[in-house]
Design a protein around this motif. Sequence first.
Motif, PDB file in Angstrom:
ATOM      1  N   LEU A 157       1.026  -7.206   3.372  1.00  0.00           N
ATOM      2  CA  LEU A 157       1.677  -5.943   3.716  1.00  0.00           C
ATOM      3  C   LEU A 157       2.103  -6.004   5.190  1.00  0.00           C
ATOM      4  O   LEU A 157       1.576  -5.294   6.048  1.00  0.00           O
ATOM      5  N   PRO A 158       3.064  -6.877   5.516  1.00  0.00           N
ATOM      6  CA  PRO A 158       3.398  -7.144   6.912  1.00  0.00           C
ATOM      7  C   PRO A 158       3.992  -5.955   7.665  1.00  0.00           C
ATOM      8  O   PRO A 158       3.936  -5.939   8.908  1.00  0.00           O
ATOM      9  N   ASP A 159       4.525  -4.951   6.966  1.00  0.00           N
ATOM     10  CA  ASP A 159       5.122  -3.815   7.681  1.00  0.00           C
ATOM     11  C   ASP A 159       4.106  -2.712   7.972  1.00  0.00           C
ATOM     12  O   ASP A 159       4.442  -1.694   8.585  1.00  0.00           O
ATOM     13  N   ALA A 160       2.847  -2.903   7.552  1.00  0.00           N
ATOM     14  CA  ALA A 160       1.829  -1.874   7.739  1.00  0.00           C
ATOM     15  C   ALA A 160       1.597  -1.597   9.221  1.00  0.00           C
ATOM     16  O   ALA A 160       1.387  -2.513  10.018  1.00  0.00           O
ATOM     17  N   LYS A 161       1.622  -0.337   9.584  1.00  0.00           N
ATOM     18  CA  LYS A 161       1.368   0.089  10.956  1.00  0.00           C
ATOM     19  C   LYS A 161       0.211   1.084  10.935  1.00  0.00           C
ATOM     20  O   LYS A 161       0.301   2.158  10.334  1.00  0.00           O
ATOM     21  N   ALA A 162      -0.889   0.722  11.590  1.00  0.00           N
ATOM     22  CA  ALA A 162      -2.052   1.609  11.625  1.00  0.00           C
ATOM     23  C   ALA A 162      -1.722   2.851  12.450  1.00  0.00           C
ATOM     24  O   ALA A 162      -1.222   2.762  13.567  1.00  0.00           O
ATOM     25  N   VAL A 163      -2.008   4.019  11.884  1.00  0.00           N
ATOM     26  CA  VAL A 163      -1.733   5.275  12.582  1.00  0.00           C
ATOM     27  C   VAL A 163      -3.000   6.091  12.814  1.00  0.00           C
ATOM     28  O   VAL A 163      -2.983   7.046  13.598  1.00  0.00           O
ATOM     29  N   LEU A 164      -4.103   5.719  12.168  1.00  0.00           N
ATOM     30  CA  LEU A 164      -5.370   6.424  12.355  1.00  0.00           C
ATOM     31  C   LEU A 164      -6.507   5.526  11.896  1.00  0.00           C
ATOM     32  O   LEU A 164      -6.421   4.903  10.834  1.00  0.00           O
ATOM     33  N   GLN A 165      -7.557   5.466  12.708  1.00  0.00           N
ATOM     34  CA  GLN A 165      -8.766   4.768  12.285  1.00  0.00           C
ATOM     35  C   GLN A 165      -9.977   5.565  12.711  1.00  0.00           C
ATOM     36  O   GLN A 165     -10.074   6.029  13.857  1.00  0.00           O
ATOM     37  N   ASN A 166     -10.900   5.740  11.764  1.00  0.00           N
ATOM     38  CA  ASN A 166     -12.183   6.383  12.032  1.00  0.00           C
ATOM     39  C   ASN A 166     -13.294   5.432  11.613  1.00  0.00           C
ATOM     40  O   ASN A 166     -13.037   4.259  11.355  1.00  0.00           O
ATOM     41  N   GLU A 167     -14.501   5.931  11.537  1.00  0.00           N
ATOM     42  CA  GLU A 167     -15.630   5.051  11.246  1.00  0.00           C
ATOM     43  C   GLU A 167     -15.483   4.320   9.913  1.00  0.00           C
ATOM     44  O   GLU A 167     -15.837   3.150   9.804  1.00  0.00           O
ATOM     45  N   GLU A 168     -14.971   5.006   8.896  1.00  0.00           N
ATOM     46  CA  GLU A 168     -14.905   4.419   7.555  1.00  0.00           C
ATOM     47  C   GLU A 168     -13.492   4.373   6.988  1.00  0.00           C
ATOM     48  O   GLU A 168     -13.323   4.007   5.824  1.00  0.00           O
TER      49      GLU A 168
END
Length: 371
Positions: free
Chosen positions: A302-313
């Motif tokens: 999924l090369p176009d994936a852009k992380a927009v939020l990360q939390n603990e889980e």
Amino acid sequence: MDACYQIDDTSQIISPGMIIFKDLLEDNLRKMIELVGDPSRLRPHCKTHKMREVIQLELSLGILKHKAATFAEAEMLAEAGVKDICLAYNLVGPNIARAVEFRKRWPDVSLQVTADHPTPVEQLGEAMTAAGVEIEVLLDLNTGQNRTGLEPGVAAVELYQMIANTPGLIAAGLHVYDGQNHQVDFQERKEAVLAVWNDVSQLRDQLLTEGLKVSRIVAGATGSFPIFAGIDDPDIEVCPGTCVLHDVGYGELFPDLKFTPAALVLTRVISRPGPDRVTFDLGYKAIASDPAMQNRCRFPELPDAKAVLQNEEHLVVMTERANEFQPGDELLAIPRHVCPTSALHKSVTVVSGGKVVDHWNVAARDRFISV
């Protein structure tokens, strides 16, 4: 997905779960040896993986000298059968007593520690003398990272002389870490590393002139180890680390190093919160969070994936292909920084030839085992 990352049956792998692709790991070890020409010149750092089984693979290939950052890692090395360990950390507080305990528990192991200040040197000498044991000490040099160490010069000579004259201590050489040399261009990196070596070699020559013994120069990191390996000096021991498992970050920083990521994290979709968003069970308790959020991992499929939020889980990514995914779907993620990622997992699943063949404990993820 590249065939080298094939897993025939993932149904019993709990996610998020770290996967070691053993065939790639072994190939990285062989490439590491090829770059230096002789395994006796290597002292790889175990902080990247922290696993006994990786050490045993290295020992089987003739890599007998190893490097650690914690006493837990040093203990793991000793229990795996390593007889020559460099604990590249300046000892203070309770770690001085732990060094005594280590020397008493494994008297047949050559243990070197580092130092850059007179007070811990004096305390370490007193503790060793009181216990009736000795320990080897490397002078820690500051090569420009400005994290620890003394710059080559008068103060460095004086402290090395103090180490040599302190009962209970053996002046065993120099520790030369150049973690600041992250130049992407190989020639620029080579020039920077050789400038470091020029200062170090002059200091070594001065110490020899003073009648002091310099048994070894523990030098370099993953990006600089091929350059240090190219220097014709029998005292140099080169210290790659990350390349054993490799990751996205080092792949971008050091394109000249042809290693392959061998440690990935299996993750599953748990939600589709919007038409262009997918949520994975890949929070910062499963993958290193020291890189910028949008760069914490790469999904090969999924090369176009852009992380927009990360939390603990949770890890939420934005992608034009979101409609292709449903809860339960799986992807493999390559960490940008694999060293702290491995410390987040109690154990790893080992895959070879597409089959799950073993599970390895990340034995030294904690800072205390028994010493």
